[in-house]
Design a protein around this motif. Structure first.
Motif, PDB file in Angstrom:
ATOM      1  N   VAL A   1      24.571  32.636  40.840  1.00  0.00           N
ATOM      2  CA  VAL A   1      25.395  33.975  40.483  1.00  0.00           C
ATOM      3  C   VAL A   1      26.670  33.676  39.790  1.00  0.00           C
ATOM      4  N   PHE A   2      27.183  34.577  39.507  1.00  0.00           N
ATOM      5  CA  PHE A   2      28.704  34.687  38.843  1.00  0.00           C
ATOM      6  C   PHE A   2      29.643  35.728  39.245  1.00  0.00           C
ATOM      7  N   PHE A   3      30.863  35.487  39.566  1.00  0.00           N
ATOM      8  CA  PHE A   3      31.527  36.388  39.954  1.00  0.00           C
ATOM      9  C   PHE A   3      31.679  37.853  39.240  1.00  0.00           C
ATOM     10  N   ALA A   4      31.466  38.979  39.463  1.00  0.00           N
ATOM     11  CA  ALA A   4      31.433  40.194  38.849  1.00  0.00           C
ATOM     12  C   ALA A   4      31.446  41.152  39.823  1.00  0.00           C
ATOM     13  N   TYR A   5      31.587  42.557  39.141  1.00  0.00           N
ATOM     14  CA  TYR A   5      31.320  43.767  39.563  1.00  0.00           C
ATOM     15  C   TYR A   5      30.589  44.379  38.307  1.00  0.00           C
TER      16      TYR A   5
ATOM     17  N   LEU B   1      30.268  45.780  32.886  1.00  0.00           N
ATOM     18  CA  LEU B   1      30.078  44.469  33.655  1.00  0.00           C
ATOM     19  C   LEU B   1      31.246  44.022  33.652  1.00  0.00           C
ATOM     20  N   PHE B   2      31.977  43.852  34.879  1.00  0.00           N
ATOM     21  CA  PHE B   2      33.507  43.179  34.824  1.00  0.00           C
ATOM     22  C   PHE B   2      33.348  41.788  35.413  1.00  0.00           C
TER      23      PHE B   2
ATOM     24  N   HIS C   1      33.715  43.833  30.414  1.00  0.00           N
ATOM     25  CA  HIS C   1      35.177  44.006  30.663  1.00  0.00           C
ATOM     26  C   HIS C   1      35.952  42.865  31.321  1.00  0.00           C
ATOM     27  N   LYS C   2      37.162  42.958  31.278  1.00  0.00           N
ATOM     28  CA  LYS C   2      37.769  41.888  32.113  1.00  0.00           C
ATOM     29  C   LYS C   2      37.532  42.095  33.593  1.00  0.00           C
TER      30      LYS C   2
END
Length: 170
Positions: A87-91, A106-107, A130-131
């Motif tokens: 996984v990767f860090f995101a919201y 996607l942030f 998005h950032k």
């Protein structure tokens, strides 16, 4: 952030490796097919809320996704931000408008997405990058008229929940 204080100098450094697009032959479904699965699973909540609000008319809904494995599954993307977990860090915020148009905001760390194949994947699947830190400002924004915001209180952190409540989202 209290967690940063607890970690101190032992806090792990975040990796900067690119995310990977996982082909449909491995995921079993396209991103757009997964959008439809998610839409169908959220419709009962939208209907229930609409019925509880006399005269309410919902033309679109948004759903905050905080679980990293849910984001990776939905978007057919994989990362390596956490050892032994792809996984990767995101919201992410899934939006369904007029019951048919679906997209995802996607942030995440934009540097992990700057390859042609990833950018093509995002564009083809209505994913706007998005950032990572922009999630908070986005949650503070007022919702368009007749839009319902859904948040899973079992999987979202308190900060995201509070931002949604403060912004008068339901």
């Amino acid at each position: 952030n209290i967690i940063d204080v607890i970690w101190g100098k032992d806090k792990p450094v975040y990796k900067k490796e690119k995310v990977l697009v996982l082909p449909e032959c491995y995921t079993g479904q396209s991103v757009k097919a997964k959008y439809e699965v998610l839409r169908q699973s959220l419709l009962p909540y939208v209907k229930k809320w609409t019925q509880s609000q006399e005269g309410a008319s919902i033309t679109s809904f948004k759903y905050l996704i905080s679980k990293l494995d849910d984001i990776a599954w939905l978007l057919n993307l994989r990362g390596c931000d956490i050892p032994y977990n792809p996984v990767f860090f995101a919201y992410a915020i899934f939006t369904c408008t007029n019951n048919t148009e679906m997209k995802v905001d996607l942030f995440a760390d934009e540097d992990k997405f700057n390859t042609d194949d990833i950018m093509t994947h995002l564009k083809e699947n209505n994913i706007t990058l998005h950032k990572y830190k922009e999630i908070e400002n986005t949650l503070k924004q007022p919702l368009p008229h007749n839009t319902l915001f859904i948040i899973d209180t079992d999987s979202s952190n308190k900060r995201m929940y509070d931002l949604c409540i403060t912004s008068n989202k339901h």
